[in-house]
Design a protein around this motif. Structure first.
Motif, PDB file in Angstrom:
ATOM      1  N   THR A   1      -3.767   3.588   1.436  1.00 25.81           N
ATOM      2  CA  THR A   1      -2.627   4.482   1.210  1.00 25.81           C
ATOM      3  C   THR A   1      -1.793   4.665   2.473  1.00 25.81           C
ATOM      4  N   ASP A   2      -0.526   5.001   2.278  1.00 28.11           N
ATOM      5  CA  ASP A   2       0.348   5.301   3.411  1.00 28.11           C
ATOM      6  C   ASP A   2      -0.147   6.507   4.193  1.00 28.11           C
ATOM      7  N   LEU A   3      -0.695   7.494   3.508  1.00 27.37           N
ATOM      8  CA  LEU A   3      -1.173   8.690   4.203  1.00 27.37           C
ATOM      9  C   LEU A   3      -2.223   8.331   5.242  1.00 27.37           C
ATOM     10  N   ALA A   4      -3.080   7.374   4.920  1.00 28.93           N
ATOM     11  CA  ALA A   4      -4.095   6.943   5.881  1.00 28.93           C
ATOM     12  C   ALA A   4      -3.449   6.237   7.074  1.00 28.93           C
ATOM     13  N   TYR A   5      -2.421   5.414   6.816  1.00 30.38           N
ATOM     14  CA  TYR A   5      -1.723   4.745   7.912  1.00 30.38           C
ATOM     15  C   TYR A   5      -1.059   5.775   8.832  1.00 30.38           C
TER      16      TYR A   5
END
Length: 509
Positions: free
Chosen positions: A159-163
């Motif tokens: 996910t983008d949130l993890a990036y």
């Protein structure tokens, strides 16, 4: 694009490391070739030169019998102004086995000692704690600049949130000087770049943000333009024949596009042209294909085989006389990746997936089941020795691996010996005290390869063209071309071509 963006935009050259690996299987550039090209590349005005890696150093030793430390120190002498960079996963050095802290620190210390100033850390699991640990080691062992990668991939579990969270934490780390988006599969689209780079730009505060892409899908040149408009501080590019294809966008074309978009750039164009001519001569002399302009291709979004792995896979299957299997192996890689919990297709995991995919294809061709053969690296991966994948590993794969006798043999921790203990053990074995350079190579390199390297002496120099006034001069000139396959000899108006003979195995004599 604003003037502030224009002023801060810089470039990292990838020709001799990623270009060589993605396009020429990591074997096309010798030490002599690198130092010749670096003399010109150093004058261009780049932020850094992405010069080497474990794979790069190991293949130089195995293919050209070159000493890794000489490969670095001669490059430093040839390019004294521009920081030379290495890339690491932070958990291995010239071996697929997970390295101990002692071995990793030694590798970092020796790379810095011999002239590398910048380190790019790309943890294949995007584990922030691991990157931060290696960043601290790197600074303590002599690296001046540390750049942390947030590696981009597409999967049901990333996910983008993890990036963004990883980038935020890297930005706050005092041992990390810059952050970069690493897109090994060339998966970023212009549309996806808008959301990802914007979020990353917000997450990285007070430090440069870089972008490293691949042209695999044909979209990277457009992605770079969009990323610059969104505020990235540096883009990674190749030069001439060592760009495009499955490597990075070409610097020459990127400059033209950015200037057409109104970005002012201060680079030495004459030095760039000279570097391009030298790299072109490398390709022509070895009959190696320059990176082509890639057509728009959505298939990499499905299989996600990165550029470096694709180049190595084609080379290996060509050597085995089975290059026609490339499409089947690429298709199987997609299935293996899902089975293993969607690891990011970056070194070393892309190689693990590729090896297992090849074994599965060969097994099915001979009437056996998939996973009837499992390499040690995949066994270690399933046992958790490289970290925990974001997605679950297929239960039948876990069951098959854990039932193997080999799994029990491989369930051990990395070598826990201290540096003093390693020195003592090897002094007893060889009857002499080894310097750190030799000690580390004996720890990570096959003995026959290392003995060949030590016996070969200094790597020969290289020049695009050589002249000879006698037979002795001609032989000496040929010896400076350790990887030659074709030679064009011109004398007066006469011209002949020499083709190097080969062993039955396919290795040049």
């Amino acid at each position: 694009m604003s003037e502030s963006q224009d002023a801060r935009l810089t470039f990292v050259d990838t020709s001799l490391r990623d270009g060589n690996q993605s396009l020429w299987g990591a074997v096309g550039v010798t030490t002599g070739m690198a130092e010749t090209a670096l003399a010109a590349i150093d004058r261009i005005g780049l932020a850094a030169i992405d010069y080497t890696s474990s794979t790069n150093l190991l293949m130089g030793s195995k293919t050209h019998r070159e000493n890794p430390w000489e490969r670095i120190s001669r490059a430093r002498a040839a390019a004294p102004r521009t920081p030379l960079s290495a890339i690491t996963t932070g958990m291995r050095f010239m071996s697929w086995e997970r390295a101990s802290e002692t071995v990793m620190r030694m590798s970092l210390r020796l790379m810095a000692r011999h002239g590398l100033r910048r380190l790019q850390i790309a943890d294949p699991m995007n584990e922030v704690a691991s990157v931060s640990t290696v960043a601290r080691w790197a600074k303590e062992e002599g690296f001046e600049i540390v750049v942390a990668a947030t590696t981009f991939t597409e999967s049901p579990v990333h996910t983008d949130l993890a990036y963004f969270d990883a980038a935020r934490r890297f930005s706050a780390d005092p041992n990390i000087d810059a952050v970069y988006i690493k897109d090994p599969g060339g998966l970023l689209t212009v549309e996806r770049t808008a959301s990802l780079v914007s979020g990353m730009r917000d997450a990285v505060v007070g430090k440069p943000l870089e972008l490293h892409g691949h042209c695999t899908t044909g979209e990277a040149p457009l992605v770079y333009l969009r990323a610059v408009a969104l505020g990235v501080d540096a883009v990674h590019t190749g030069i001439g024949a060592l760009s495009n294809g499955t490597a990075q966008p070409q610097l020459e074309a990127t400059i033209q596009n950015l200037e057409a978009a109104g970005v002012a750039l201060d680079l030495d164009r004459a030095a760039l042209a000279e570097a391009g001519e030298i790299i072109g001569a490398m390709a022509a002399q070895q009959r190696l294909e320059p990176g082509p302009i890639m057509p728009f291709d959505l298939r990499p979004h499905v299989h996600q085989v990165p550029g470096g792995m694709m180049g190595t896979l084609r080379r290996q299957l060509s050597e085995l006389g089975m290059v026609e299997l490339v499409p089947a192996v690429v298709e199987e890689a997609k299935r293996v990746r899902a089975d293993l919990g969607y690891p990011i297709m970056v070194t070393p995991f892309s190689q693990f997936v590729g090896s297992q995919a090849l074994m599965n294809v060969l097994a099915e061709r001979s009437g056996q089941d998939r996973y009837s053969r499992i390499p040690d690296e995949v066994v270690r991966f399933v046992l958790g020795q490289f970290g925990t994948p974001v997605g679950p590993i297929a239960p039948d794969v876990v069951e098959r691996v854990t039932s193997l006798p080999r799994a029990r043999e491989l369930q051990h921790d990395p070598d826990s010996r201290t540096l003093d203990e390693l020195h003592a053990d090897y002094a007893k074995r060889f009857g002499r005290t080894l310097d750190e350079e030799e000690l580390l190579l004996r720890l990570v390199m096959a003995e026959d390869v290392l003995e060949s390297v030590l016996a070969s002496g200094s790597a020969p120099g290289w020049q695009p063209r050589a002249s000879a006034s006698s037979a002795t001069d001609f032989v000496d000139a040929v010896r400076r071309l350790p990887n030659w396959k074709h030679l064009r000899v011109v004398r007066g108006g006469d011209e002949i071509e020499l083709v190097r003979a080969e062993h039955e195995s396919g290795a040049a004599r």
